[in-house]
Scaffold this active site. Structure first.
Site, PDB file in Angstrom:
ATOM      1  N   ASN A 210      16.806  58.940 -34.172  1.00 10.19           N
ATOM      2  CA  ASN A 210      15.863  59.816 -34.858  1.00 10.19           C
ATOM      3  C   ASN A 210      16.656  60.755 -35.771  1.00 10.19           C
ATOM      4  O   ASN A 210      17.890  60.700 -35.823  1.00 10.19           O
ATOM      5  CB  ASN A 210      14.980  60.567 -33.860  1.00 10.19           C
ATOM      6  CG  ASN A 210      15.772  61.435 -32.892  1.00 10.19           C
ATOM      7  OD1 ASN A 210      16.819  61.994 -33.235  1.00 10.19           O
ATOM      8  ND2 ASN A 210      15.287  61.558 -31.656  1.00 10.19           N
ATOM      9  N   ARG A 211      15.951  61.602 -36.474  1.00 13.04           N
ATOM     10  CA  ARG A 211      16.617  62.452 -37.461  1.00 13.04           C
ATOM     11  C   ARG A 211      17.626  63.384 -36.807  1.00 13.04           C
ATOM     12  O   ARG A 211      18.730  63.583 -37.325  1.00 13.04           O
ATOM     13  CB  ARG A 211      15.542  63.244 -38.228  1.00 13.04           C
ATOM     14  CG  ARG A 211      16.083  64.043 -39.380  1.00 13.04           C
ATOM     15  CD  ARG A 211      15.032  64.443 -40.407  1.00 13.04           C
ATOM     16  NE  ARG A 211      13.684  64.526 -39.871  1.00 13.04           N
ATOM     17  CZ  ARG A 211      12.603  64.547 -40.650  1.00 13.04           C
ATOM     18  NH1 ARG A 211      12.732  64.469 -41.970  1.00 13.04           N
ATOM     19  NH2 ARG A 211      11.401  64.638 -40.130  1.00 13.04           N
ATOM     20  N   GLU A 213      19.285  62.924 -33.985  1.00  9.98           N
ATOM     21  CA  GLU A 213      20.448  62.143 -33.545  1.00  9.98           C
ATOM     22  C   GLU A 213      21.334  61.741 -34.722  1.00  9.98           C
ATOM     23  O   GLU A 213      22.561  61.684 -34.589  1.00  9.98           O
ATOM     24  CB  GLU A 213      19.964  60.900 -32.791  1.00  9.98           C
ATOM     25  CG  GLU A 213      19.338  61.233 -31.430  1.00  9.98           C
ATOM     26  CD  GLU A 213      18.543  60.081 -30.843  1.00  9.98           C
ATOM     27  OE1 GLU A 213      18.331  60.084 -29.609  1.00  9.98           O
ATOM     28  OE2 GLU A 213      18.109  59.187 -31.600  1.00  9.98           O
ATOM     29  N   ASP A 279      11.425  54.194 -28.049  1.00  9.80           N
ATOM     30  CA  ASP A 279      11.533  52.966 -27.262  1.00  9.80           C
ATOM     31  C   ASP A 279      10.722  51.842 -27.909  1.00  9.80           C
ATOM     32  O   ASP A 279      11.158  50.689 -27.958  1.00  9.80           O
ATOM     33  CB  ASP A 279      11.008  53.194 -25.841  1.00  9.80           C
ATOM     34  CG  ASP A 279      11.817  54.220 -25.072  1.00  9.80           C
ATOM     35  OD1 ASP A 279      13.018  54.353 -25.342  1.00  9.80           O
ATOM     36  OD2 ASP A 279      11.230  54.887 -24.203  1.00  9.80           O
TER      37      ASP A 279
END
Length: 490
Positions: A210-211, A213, A279
């Site tokens: 995601n952004r 991470e 997920d």
């Protein structure tokens, strides 16, 4: 370079190819428990709400939620993970045993606390989450068992999915061994990452941060399209990862390789709960790659699936019919609410009948809509309260009419039909005949053109068996799609 979007037909073909894909999942298994109740007062002991607990549910979480998503879409899953010898570990094993498409190979470590996340919910809002876990690396015996199981599973699968929650299963040594084995076996590898060191995933086919991470792993700003592309490409250059699919919440997702970029808009209509959406993205992308299709198709389907799952409460899964319905709506600018998957159409048709309405059905390719079609549909609608049109898909039309047909895609044909006042619902079907669709919809009236006789109408006996009838509508002379196509081609 910006990638062109795959045609809707290609996306549907990829979706239909998902069942039966074999996926090896290695990662951190968890149990997600939900405690639902009501809050009507504040505690006198502290300024906190008092939850009057009621219903409780438990589902597979973490890498287990990836497994659930894969199984829901028809994958055959081999799940390699570790659990403790504790009640949560036993519960996790029971939940896995209830998944018919999943075979689990679990390394059980004495004294390890199986990750358990308990969420307390009232009025649709999460009040508190309480976690119990062990995040330390596995002991040597459990690690060896898990490594052997994972490496044995690589050659037997279509694609490898690594679900890293930082709980001690995906140690650097295991990651390196799996990635090397997958490379030697020619298997794509998808990683749902954790932590700031993406070098651990060197050689992976696709990583889905995601952004937040992405920012952590790159150490760079991610406040806009250009910044996200720059941060992603810095990681790709440093790690040898083939591509990143960056999930961006309300801003959709971005697929980035060394030489191409696709920014995909968010598909969600309503956002209810984003837990587990990552997920779903990773699971769908892995399955598509497992069919042999490319990154762009994988990213488009994964982004669409995320748009569905965030509209559900808790760690949820996506069903094939939901994804198909969303894809069929995607290119429609008008009339989209009339276009339905067969399961939804059957439910709506039953509700119409329960309200005392007669339901009619007709079918065809409707490639180039002409006055003959308009006349047929108007005549059909005059004999019933609601008219459903079964539309041959592109693949079905090609089988029936030849490789040069249809002239228009199924999306375009469905849109035109749905825009007509005489049509109440359109259902696309892939079979050569509408028999299965008729059986599912159970119409009161079956309509075909008067160039048929009743005994030639497919499904006539079936409809009459439950008390329905057959209507042969008069034809408007001089109109034929085949004749139009011949005229167009000289």
């Amino acid at each position: 370079m910006t990638q062109a979007s795959p045609p809707i037909g290609d996306l549907l073909a990829a979706l239909h190819a998902l069942p039966g894909v074999s996926v090896l999942v290695v990662g951190d298994a968890m149990v997600d428990r939900y405690v639902y109740g009501e809050v009507d007062r504040i505690s006198p002991e502290a300024p906190v709400p008092v939850l009057r607990a009621g219903r409780e549910t438990a589902v597979l979480g973490g890498a287990g939620n990836v497994v659930r998503n894969l199984a829901a879409l028809g994958a055959a899953v081999r799940f390699v993970a570790a659990v403790g010898d504790d009640p949560a570990g036993e519960e996790l094993q029971r939940l896995l045993a209830a998944e018919p498409r999943v075979s689990a190979d679990l390394a059980i470590e004495h004294g390890r606390i199986t990750t358990l996340k308990v969420r307390y919910v009232a009025g649709g809002q999460q009040l508190l989450r309480a976690d119990r876990e062990t995040a330390a690396p596995l002991a040597a015996a459990a690690a060896d068992r898990l490594t052997q199981a994972a490496l044995a599973g690589v050659a037997a699968c279509s694609v490898v999915m690594l679900s890293d929650y930082g709980k001690g299963v995906l140690r650097p040594e295991l990651l390196a061994a799996i990635l090397q084995a997958a490379r030697e076996a020619g298997r794509p590898v998808v990683v749902d990452p954790k932590g700031g060191d993406f070098g651990r995933y060197r050689g992976a086919t696709l990583v889905t941060p995601n952004r937040r991470e992405l920012a952590e792993a790159s150490g760079m700003p991610v406040d806009g399209d250009d910044a996200i592309v720059a941060a992603a490409r810095a990681i790709l250059a440093a790690t040898g990862i083939e591509a990143l699919l960056v999930t961006r919440s309300q801003d959709g997702a971005s697929l980035i390789t060394a030489d191409a970029v696709s920014h995909l808009p968010a598909e969600a209509r309503d956002v209810w709960d984003v837990s587990g959406a990552g997920d779903t993205v990773a699971a769908v992308a892995a399955m598509v790659l497992g069919t042999g299709r490319g990154l762009e198709t994988a990213a488009r389907l994964a982004n669409a699936a995320a748009g569905i799952v965030v509209g559900k409460a808790g760690t949820a899964t996506v069903e094939p019919r939901e994804l198909e319905a969303l894809l069929r709506r995607a290119d429609l600018l008008a009339g989209g609410d009339k276009i339905a998957h067969v399961d939804d159409a059957a439910r709506i048709a039953a509700a119409w009948r329960a309200d005392g309405l007669t339901v009619g059905f007709t079918n065809g390719c409707f490639d180039l809509l002409h006055p003959g079609h308009v006349s047929l549909l108007a005549a059909a609608r005059s004999r019933c309260d609601r008219l459903i049109v079964g539309l041959n898909s592109d693949a079905s039309t090609r089988r029936l009419k030849g490789e040069t047909r249809p002239i228009q895609t199924e999306t375009a044909r469905a849109l035109v039909l749905a825009s007509m006042g005489s049509v109440d619902m359109v259902v696309v079907f892939d079979e050569d005949t509408p028999l299965a669709l008729i059986e599912a919809l159970r119409p009161d009236l079956l309509v075909k053109g008067a160039d048929y006789s009743v005994d030639q109408v497919i499904g006539a006996d079936l409809v009459r068996s439950w008390g329905g009838g057959v209507f042969l509508a008069p034809l408007s002379e001089g109109h034929s799609t085949t004749r139009l196509v011949r005229g167009m081609r000289g």
